[in-house]
Design an enzyme around this catalytic site. Structure first.
Site, mmCIF file in Angstrom:
data_model
loop_
_atom_site.group_PDB
_atom_site.id
_atom_site.type_symbol
_atom_site.label_atom_id
_atom_site.label_comp_id
_atom_site.label_asym_id
_atom_site.label_seq_id
_atom_site.Cartn_x
_atom_site.Cartn_y
_atom_site.Cartn_z
ATOM 1 N N PRO A 159 -0.389 9.996 9.945
ATOM 2 C CA PRO A 159 -0.290 8.640 9.383
ATOM 3 C C PRO A 159 -0.851 8.604 7.982
ATOM 4 O O PRO A 159 -1.834 9.294 7.672
ATOM 5 C CB PRO A 159 -1.134 7.797 10.349
ATOM 6 C CG PRO A 159 -2.054 8.764 11.004
ATOM 7 C CD PRO A 159 -1.331 10.071 11.067
ATOM 8 N N LYS A 160 -0.208 7.816 7.112
ATOM 9 C CA LYS A 160 -0.675 7.661 5.742
ATOM 10 C C LYS A 160 -1.536 6.405 5.648
ATOM 11 O O LYS A 160 -1.031 5.299 5.762
ATOM 12 C CB LYS A 160 0.504 7.569 4.763
ATOM 13 C CG LYS A 160 0.061 7.552 3.316
ATOM 14 C CD LYS A 160 1.236 7.441 2.368
ATOM 15 C CE LYS A 160 0.753 7.579 0.924
ATOM 16 N NZ LYS A 160 -0.295 6.600 0.592
ATOM 17 N N PHE A 161 -2.828 6.606 5.444
ATOM 18 C CA PHE A 161 -3.755 5.481 5.401
ATOM 19 C C PHE A 161 -3.681 4.755 4.062
ATOM 20 O O PHE A 161 -3.371 5.356 3.030
ATOM 21 C CB PHE A 161 -5.182 5.958 5.662
ATOM 22 C CG PHE A 161 -5.460 6.252 7.110
ATOM 23 C CD1 PHE A 161 -6.119 5.334 7.904
ATOM 24 C CD2 PHE A 161 -5.041 7.442 7.687
ATOM 25 C CE1 PHE A 161 -6.373 5.587 9.244
ATOM 26 C CE2 PHE A 161 -5.282 7.712 9.025
ATOM 27 C CZ PHE A 161 -5.947 6.788 9.806
#
Length: 312
Positions: free
Chosen positions: A27-29
């Site tokens: 996931p790209k925070f």
């Protein structure tokens, strides 16, 4: 002595989820890119630009002192609020101008570090090792320590990754980053891939309308457009105007409209065509800033600026 700036790996945007054997999905925070360097003497926190931000994040610096000397991590600093990451709060933390302010914010808005790679471990450079091996080293290093230093989740299952992509935006997750399991750390190259939600795009900010103290809108170039002609954004919010004014004050924006331009553009300066406004004078930013915008492929409505990326 401050160590030399670390050149970080980058990601190229894709429009669909890559599916192939040997891929990892993270996931790209929604936060600020940060490199953590645990030196023999202390801890140094570095933004993607190379700027040292240790003083703004005393909580993360204290946590990173648990790492073995000679360790370098790559990741994202985030601030959680009401069950989701809040980019504006990360910006607030990063802008802390003095130690007292930074310490106060560390208590009221504690930061977390979502680590997604290890570049050096106990003095050994591991960037040439495959991602799969570096990931195992990262997990083994951080899991015993616990928050606020944590490895990002990872899966090799594209179906689970797609579920993350569809369901995690409510938690402030921007999208996915895709890496090859056999890939060395690609410092300075766009060898990773990132899938964001379709209406959010990166743009280069080449200038702005208004004055340095009261900017009104951004002049943007959207990579990938057929002609890459500059576009004028919709009017900036009060928060974005203040952020842009602060960014402009920290740098020399150059003469308005480029070489030969006069103050505020106008005669002899550069102009850009804005739908419904005609020719609009603007002030040049050289080098450009970066911004995230919401924009379709059509030239109308104008791009909506979501945030500046002054940390990059």
């Amino acid at each position: 002595m401050t160590p030399p700036a670390v050149q970080v790996a980058l990601a190229a945007a894709v429009r669909t989820l890559p599916r192939a054997a040997g891929l990892a999905y993270e996931p790209k925070f929604d936060g600020h890119r940060m490199v953590v360097l645990r030196t023999e003497a202390d801890v140094v926190l570095q933004a993607r630009s190379g700027r040292i931000v240790t003083g703004a994040f005393p909580d993360l610096a204290a946590a990173a002192r648990q790492l073995p000397a000679g360790t370098v991590l790559d990741g994202e600093v985030v601030v959680w609020h009401a069950g989701r990451t809040d980019f504006a709060l990360v910006q607030r933390r990063a802008a802390a101008a003095n130690a007292a302010r930074a310490a106060l914010l560390a208590q009221s808005l504690p930061a977390s570090y979502a680590a997604f790679d290890v570049l050096e471990l106990a003095g050994v450079d591991v960037r040439a090792r495959p991602y799969e091996r570096r990931r195992a080293l990262l997990v083994d290093l951080l899991l015993p320590l616990g928050p606020p230093l944590q490895p990002v989740p990872m899966t090799t299952d594209p179906e689970l990754a797609e579920t993350w992509y569809e369901t995690l935006p409510a938690s402030g997750i921007e999208g996915l980053v895709v890496k090859r399991l056999d890939q060395p750390y690609p410092a300075g190259r766009r060898a990773w891939r990132k899938l964001r939600h379709t209406d959010v795009r990166d743009a280069a900010v080449i200038g702005y309308t208004g004055t340095p103290r009261r900017p009104l809108a951004l002049v943007l170039v959207m990579p990938g457009e057929e002609d890459e002609a500059p576009l004028v954004s919709s009017p900036l919010s009060a928060v974005l105007r203040a952020e842009l004014a602060a960014a402009v004050a920290e740098r020399d924006p150059g003469p308005a409209g480029g070489p030969g331009g006069g103050a505020g553009g106008g005669p002899g300066g550069a102009t850009v065509t804005a739908i419904g406004l005609g020719e609009v004078p603007f002030r040049l930013l050289d080098p450009p800033l970066a911004a995230e915008v919401r924009h379709s492929s059509a030239r109308h409505p104008p791009p909506e600026v979501l945030r500046l990326r002054t940390d990059l």
